[in-house]
Scaffold this motif. Structure first.
Motif, PDB file in Angstrom:
ATOM      1  N   ALA A 188       1.223  -5.098   2.454  1.00 19.88           N
ATOM      2  CA  ALA A 188       0.305  -6.204   2.729  1.00 19.88           C
ATOM      3  C   ALA A 188      -1.127  -5.710   2.813  1.00 19.88           C
ATOM      4  O   ALA A 188      -2.048  -6.362   2.317  1.00 19.88           O
ATOM      5  N   GLY A 189      -1.341  -4.516   3.432  1.00 16.86           N
ATOM      6  CA  GLY A 189      -2.697  -3.983   3.543  1.00 16.86           C
ATOM      7  C   GLY A 189      -3.264  -3.566   2.219  1.00 16.86           C
ATOM      8  O   GLY A 189      -4.452  -3.725   1.944  1.00 16.86           O
ATOM      9  N   SER A 199      -4.127  -6.736  -0.147  1.00 16.79           N
ATOM     10  CA  SER A 199      -5.042  -7.743   0.365  1.00 16.79           C
ATOM     11  C   SER A 199      -6.444  -7.608  -0.193  1.00 16.79           C
ATOM     12  O   SER A 199      -7.200  -8.557  -0.199  1.00 16.79           O
ATOM     13  N   THR A 243      -6.843   4.203   4.443  1.00 15.13           N
ATOM     14  CA  THR A 243      -5.676   3.427   4.865  1.00 15.13           C
ATOM     15  C   THR A 243      -4.579   4.335   5.397  1.00 15.13           C
ATOM     16  O   THR A 243      -3.958   4.042   6.415  1.00 15.13           O
ATOM     17  N   ARG A 282     -11.963  -7.909   7.210  1.00 15.86           N
ATOM     18  CA  ARG A 282     -10.635  -8.179   6.647  1.00 15.86           C
ATOM     19  C   ARG A 282      -9.947  -6.876   6.237  1.00 15.86           C
ATOM     20  O   ARG A 282      -8.725  -6.728   6.379  1.00 15.86           O
ATOM     21  N   SER A 330      -6.530  -5.733   7.934  1.00 15.64           N
ATOM     22  CA  SER A 330      -5.319  -5.519   7.152  1.00 15.64           C
ATOM     23  C   SER A 330      -4.761  -4.120   7.372  1.00 15.64           C
ATOM     24  O   SER A 330      -3.542  -3.927   7.411  1.00 15.64           O
ATOM     25  N   SER A 390      -1.220  -3.365   8.914  1.00 19.85           N
ATOM     26  CA  SER A 390      -0.309  -2.527   8.141  1.00 19.85           C
ATOM     27  C   SER A 390       0.273  -1.417   8.999  1.00 19.85           C
ATOM     28  O   SER A 390       1.464  -1.100   8.920  1.00 19.85           O
TER      29      SER A 390
END
Length: 294
Positions: A7-8, A11, A27, A214, A218, A222
Motif C-alpha cells: 500500500a505504501g 500510493s 521507505t 501523504r 503511507s 506500511s
C-alpha cells in the motif's frame, strides 16, 4: 515483510530512477524502524529448557551465541525487503507473487539434494509448476520490465536461502518474534549505514515527496501493517497446524492479487493469466501436500 508494504509503495508514483531509489531506501528504513519500535517490548531472550543454563552467565552467553548465529539470516532478510521493494515498484503484484512463490523450488531442491528428504508427488509437482510459471512469465508479460525481474530474482533467492537457514536453526534457539526483532534491528542499522555509500543520504533533500504528508503517512501505515502481518502470521503458526496456516496464507495471497487487479493498472493477456493460474495451482498443491503431511 514486503508483502505487508504494498500500500505504501503503490500510493505515490516516483518519476526517474534516482527518485525511485531514494524512495525505496527511505521507505525500507522507515518501515523497519516503525516495526522494530512496535514490538520491542514483546522481545526478550527466551530461556528454554535444554538450551541455556539456569545460571545468568550461561544464559547471556547462550543468547549472544543465538544472536550471532542468526546474523546471516538477518542479512538475507535485508536483501528480501530491499530487492522485494525494488521489484514491487516495477512489477504488478500478481506477477511478483508468482515469482515470490518460486522460492519454494529452492527449498525443495535443497531438501531433496542435500538433506536427502523424501517428498510426496504433490510436493514435487508443486515445485515443477511453480518453476514453470516463474520461468514462462517473463516471456508472456505484457508489462515486462528487465530491472523489475532482476530484483525479483534476487528477492526469491534471498527468500529461499532465508527459509533454509530458518529451518536449519536449533529447536527453540530463537522464537519467531525474536528472529523478526533481530531482523528489523539489523535492517535499520544496515540501511542507515548504506544510505551514505549509495548517495541516498546526500540527495535526500532533493527527494520530491519528502515534505508530502501523504508519503510519510503511507510509510508509517506500511510499517505498522507490516508488523501486524508478521505478528499475526507468527500467531497463526503457533496456534494452527502447518497445513492450515499455509491455507490461510494462500487465501490471503489470492485476495491480494485479485484486489490489486482492480485497484492498479495491470495488463493481463491470456498467456500471462495462464502463467499466473499455473503458479496458483502450484501453490495450491503445496498447501495440499502440507495438509496431507500434517
Amino acid at each position: 515483510m514486503c508483502l505487508g508494504s504494498w500500500a505504501g509503495w503503490r500510493s505515490t508514483t516516483v518519476q526517474g530512477r534516482g527518485e525511485e531509489r531514494e524512495r525505496e531506501t527511505l521507505t525500507c528504513e522507515r518501515e523497519t524502524l516503525i516495526s522494530c519500535l512496535s514490538h520491542a517490548p514483546k522481545w526478550r531472550p527466551a530461556r528454554k529448557p535444554g538450551v541455556c543454563s539456569d545460571q545468568e552467565s550461561d544464559w547471556r552467553f547462550c543468547g549472544l551465541s543465538n544472536v550471532l548465529t542468526w546474523l546471516p539470516a538477518s542479512v538475507l532478510f535485508v536483501g528480501i525487503i530491499y530487492a522485494g521493494s525494488r521489484a514491487l515498484s516495477r512489477l504488478a503484484i500478481p506477477v511478483f507473487l508468482t515469482l515470490h512463490n518460486a522460492a519454494e523450488v529452492i527449498i525443495c531442491g535443497h531438501q531433496k539434494c542435500f538433506r536427502k528428504e523424501k517428498m510426496s508427488p504433490a510436493r514435487i509437482c508443486s515445485a515443477l509448476f511453480l518453476l514453470a510459471a516463474a520461468g514462462c512469465l517473463p516471456f508472456n508479460d505484457a508489462q515486462f520490465d528487465p530491472d523489475g525481474y532482476f530484483w525479483a530474482v534476487i528477492h526469491l533467492f534471498c527468500m529461499g536461502a532465508y527459509k533454509i537457514l530458518q529451518k536449519s536453526q536449533k529447536p527453540n534457539a530463537l522464537s519467531d518474534i525474536d528472529q523478526q526483532y533481530l531482523n528489523y534491528i539489523f535492517s535499520v542499522v544496515l540501511l542507515a549505514f548504506a544510505s551514505h555509500p549509495t548517495g541516498d543520504l546526500l540527495s535526500v533533500l532533493d527527494f520530491p515527496f519528502l515534505y508530502f504528508y501523504r508519503f510519510h503517512g503511507s510509510c508509517c501505515a506500511s510499517g505498522f501493517l507490516g508488523f501486524f502481518l508478521m505478528f499475526s502470521t507468527a500467531k497463526l503458526k503457533s496456534l494452527m497446524a502447518p497445513g492450515q496456516c499455509a491455507a490461510w496464507i494462500f487465501f490471503a495471497k489470492v485476495i491480494t492479487a485479485g484486489l490489486s487487479i482492480l485497484l492498479f493498472d495491470v495488463t493481463l493477456t491470456s498467456a500471462t493469466m495462464g502463467c499466473l493460474l499455473l503458479g496458483g495451482l502450484g501453490e495450491a498443491l503445496l498447501v495440499f501436500s502440507e495438509r496431507k503431511g500434517a
